[in-house]
Motif scaffolding. Sequence first.
Motif, PDB file in Angstrom:
ATOM      1  N   GLN A  33       0.828  -1.207   0.000  1.00 18.74           N
ATOM      2  CA  GLN A  33       0.000   0.000   0.000  1.00 18.74           C
ATOM      3  C   GLN A  33       0.864   1.258   0.000  1.00 18.74           C
ATOM      4  O   GLN A  33       0.547   2.241  -0.684  1.00 18.74           O
ATOM      5  CB  GLN A  33      -0.935  -0.012   1.213  1.00 18.74           C
ATOM      6  N   ALA A  63      -4.542  -4.182  -3.304  1.00 25.12           N
ATOM      7  CA  ALA A  63      -5.817  -4.159  -4.016  1.00 25.12           C
ATOM      8  C   ALA A  63      -6.007  -2.845  -4.757  1.00 25.12           C
ATOM      9  O   ALA A  63      -6.566  -2.813  -5.857  1.00 25.12           O
ATOM     10  CB  ALA A  63      -6.962  -4.378  -3.025  1.00 25.12           C
ATOM     11  N   GLY A  91      -7.141  -8.008  -2.108  1.00 26.86           N
ATOM     12  CA  GLY A  91      -7.682  -7.469  -0.867  1.00 26.86           C
ATOM     13  C   GLY A  91      -8.133  -8.549   0.091  1.00 26.86           C
ATOM     14  O   GLY A  91      -7.972  -8.425   1.315  1.00 26.86           O
ATOM     15  N   PRO A 115      -8.727  -0.952   1.196  1.00 25.46           N
ATOM     16  CA  PRO A 115      -8.470  -1.326  -0.200  1.00 25.46           C
ATOM     17  C   PRO A 115      -9.397  -2.426  -0.697  1.00 25.46           C
ATOM     18  O   PRO A 115      -9.872  -2.392  -1.842  1.00 25.46           O
ATOM     19  CB  PRO A 115      -7.003  -1.768  -0.170  1.00 25.46           C
ATOM     20  N   TYR A 116      -9.678  -3.390   0.163  1.00 21.64           N
ATOM     21  CA  TYR A 116     -10.603  -4.463  -0.190  1.00 21.64           C
ATOM     22  C   TYR A 116     -11.998  -3.900  -0.466  1.00 21.64           C
ATOM     23  O   TYR A 116     -12.651  -4.282  -1.450  1.00 21.64           O
ATOM     24  CB  TYR A 116     -10.655  -5.477   0.947  1.00 21.64           C
TER      25      TYR A 116
END
Length: 273
Positions: A33, A63, A91, A115-116
């Motif tokens: 990330q 993700a 994710g 993010p998921y």
Amino acid sequence: MTKPAGPRKPPQALLTALRRIAEEVGHAANGAQVGFCDAMDAETAAARLAAITVLLRGNPLSADAWGALAMAAPEGSPLALALWQQAVAAGTLAVGPLGFLDMEGEFWGYLETRPYMRARAGLAQELWRQGRHDAAIGELQDLLRLNPNDNQGLRYRLLGWLLELGHDVAAAALHARYDGDGYAGWLYGAALLAFRRNGGDSAAARQSLRDALAGNPHLGPLLAGTVPMPKRLPEAYSPGEASEAQVAWREMQPAWAATPGALAWLGAQVAAG
């Protein structure tokens, strides 16, 4: 006689293994990330894609990075759908099985879930775009199960989709679940529901529309077509203002257009003041 299967406590060794895996995967996902955020600082779209490529080749657990690739693909294409699915897969790995069990109902409150959540929202939009409407609705409904607070505002999109497809019972249940929401699309969604569930023009429908017009007087004329939509949507909006109406129009217009007589009724009510 076979003993009926039922809930059983997982072995401690399994839980220990899953926690260790989650720790390592979480560390890798955090690194991915950070790398994604750095990649997005590149000055051009080509440079951003190049940086994302380097990142994912070394660490495929972002993700958001897969989502950026999905957004670069042609909308409605098999590639876009595959990339959004890959984003969700990344994710899912980052959150991990224990994360889903521990954080259900409070997703988005934990940074590692975001993010998921963004990936699944992107997947839902692409599924809808490609005509897989039931699957798209299922994605959003499950996201609301994971995060009832709905920090992403997915209920607005979902309400529009349900109304567009004529799923009035589900739409009414969703609306009741978030009763008191003052967003323009929510108020006009209630008016459309009242119009449809009370046989068209009725006292209940007119009152619901008055409430919607009081909340945002700009969306009614936009939906009725007496005020044109701008070519570009605003980047942000303020409650009760034209900017909010323009954002809500995108969510509500297909549902109103799909309801026989609704736009004509709306236009007449707006004109009558």
